[in-house]
Motif scaffolding. Structure first.
Motif, PDB file in Angstrom:
ATOM      1  N   CYS A  43       0.868  -1.170   0.000  1.00 13.43           N
ATOM      2  CA  CYS A  43       0.000   0.000   0.000  1.00 13.43           C
ATOM      3  C   CYS A  43       0.906   1.222   0.000  1.00 13.43           C
ATOM      4  CB  CYS A  43      -0.882   0.018   1.242  1.00 13.43           C
ATOM      5  SG  CYS A  43      -2.161  -1.246   1.235  1.00 13.43           S
ATOM      6  N   ILE A  96      -9.272   6.418  -0.385  1.00 13.22           N
ATOM      7  CA  ILE A  96      -9.377   5.023   0.054  1.00 13.22           C
ATOM      8  C   ILE A  96      -9.498   4.115  -1.161  1.00 13.22           C
ATOM      9  CG2 ILE A  96     -10.690   3.345   1.389  1.00 13.22           C
ATOM     10  CD1 ILE A  96     -11.773   5.758   3.018  1.00 13.22           C
ATOM     11  N   ALA A  98      -9.345  -0.175  -2.070  1.00 11.53           N
ATOM     12  CA  ALA A  98      -9.370  -1.507  -1.462  1.00 11.53           C
ATOM     13  C   ALA A  98      -9.403  -2.579  -2.549  1.00 11.53           C
ATOM     14  CB  ALA A  98     -10.589  -1.657  -0.558  1.00 11.53           C
ATOM     15  N   ASN A 109      -9.114  -8.539   2.521  1.00 16.06           N
ATOM     16  CA  ASN A 109      -9.425  -7.209   2.034  1.00 16.06           C
ATOM     17  C   ASN A 109      -8.255  -6.325   2.418  1.00 16.06           C
ATOM     18  OD1 ASN A 109     -12.373  -7.261   1.076  1.00 16.06           O
ATOM     19  ND2 ASN A 109     -12.362  -8.408   2.992  1.00 16.06           N
ATOM     20  N   VAL A 111      -6.718  -2.647   2.307  1.00 10.63           N
ATOM     21  CA  VAL A 111      -7.192  -1.277   2.171  1.00 10.63           C
ATOM     22  C   VAL A 111      -6.008  -0.332   2.295  1.00 10.63           C
ATOM     23  CG1 VAL A 111      -8.727   0.481   3.127  1.00 10.63           C
ATOM     24  CG2 VAL A 111      -9.364  -1.944   3.257  1.00 10.63           C
ATOM     25  N   ASP A 113      -5.200   3.711   2.609  1.00  7.78           N
ATOM     26  CA  ASP A 113      -5.818   5.020   2.808  1.00  7.78           C
ATOM     27  C   ASP A 113      -4.777   6.061   3.187  1.00  7.78           C
ATOM     28  OD1 ASP A 113      -5.325   4.233   5.395  1.00  7.78           O
ATOM     29  OD2 ASP A 113      -7.362   4.492   6.096  1.00  7.78           O
ATOM     30  N   MET A 135     -16.999   1.331   4.163  1.00 13.24           N
ATOM     31  CA  MET A 135     -16.261   0.209   3.596  1.00 13.24           C
ATOM     32  C   MET A 135     -16.295  -0.999   4.540  1.00 13.24           C
ATOM     33  SD  MET A 135     -12.281  -0.401   3.056  1.00 13.24           S
ATOM     34  CE  MET A 135     -12.263  -0.186   4.810  1.00 13.24           C
ATOM     35  N   ILE A 147      -5.279  -3.047   6.787  1.00  9.92           N
ATOM     36  CA  ILE A 147      -5.306  -1.646   6.392  1.00  9.92           C
ATOM     37  C   ILE A 147      -3.880  -1.126   6.444  1.00  9.92           C
ATOM     38  CG2 ILE A 147      -6.165   0.665   6.911  1.00  9.92           C
ATOM     39  CD1 ILE A 147      -8.602  -0.697   8.222  1.00  9.92           C
TER      40      ILE A 147
END
Length: 197
Positions: A43, A96, A98, A109, A111, A113, A135, A147
């Motif tokens: 990410c 955001i 995902a 999942n 994510v 952000d 979400m 996340i």
């Protein structure tokens, strides 16, 4: 040696989250670093991409999201071993992103952000948390959630009243954004992984 139909082989992957500061014209440098440290899913925040897109780069797949003025921006990078296991991509607002990754009988999942910095418009911060809640409400309870992001918060070192979500390893004093992150973690049964060692 074990054999037979009861043998279960779990697939593992390495995950990273990184605020890169500026990605424009440096995509291959990013891919080279991800390859070198053997990360399967990353990410990336503060990419400064404009708009929404997906693209292949070398053996990797990138999903990008940013606003039209080229500030902020998030991206998820997936390597060749997992890119075909992505079954869904969602974008909420311009902060955001995902993906849903299916590995055997497990669903992850992931994510990415990027929260507004401290001192910016409070409405933007409220909207981010509303989108995050939206979400989370759309996810199945049995699916795993990771996340990775830059929430521009300070959870602090004091974990009193937050022992279930804060591992006790932090730096400095908690700010209002840190409290928001901790409350979000409690609400959705998550933990702040970088406070646990």
């Amino acid at each position: 040696m074990s054999c037979g139909s009861n043998l279960v082989v779990k697939r593992r992957f390495r995950f990273a989250s990184w605020n890169i500061g500026l990605l424009t014209d440096k995509s291959m440098e990013l891919i080279d670093v991800i390859r070198k440290i053997m990360v399967n899913v990353a990410c990336i925040q503060e990419t400064r991409w404009k708009g929404s897109k997906a693209k292949g780069l070398d053996d990797f797949k990138l999903w990008c999201l940013g606003n039209e003025c080229g500030r902020g921006g998030v991206e998820i990078v997936v390597d060749k071993d997992l890119k075909n296991d992505i079954v869904d991509v969602k974008r909420l607002g311009d902060r955001i992103l995902a993906i849903k990754l299916v590995l055997g009988d497990e669903i992850f999942n992931i994510v990415c952000d990027y929260a507004p910095q401290e001192g910016l418009d409070g409405r933007v911060k409220v909207q981010l948390w509303e989108h995050m809640d939206e979400m989370m409400q759309g996810l199945d309870q049995e699916e795993r959630i990771i996340i990775g992001g830059d929430l521009n918060d300070h959870a602090g070192k004091d974990h009193r009243c937050y022992e279930d979500v804060h591992g006790g390893y932090g730096v400095g004093e908690r700010n209002a954004e840190g409290t928001s992150v901790l409350e979000f973690a409690i609400t959705h049964d998550l933990c702040i992984a970088n406070t646990f060692f």
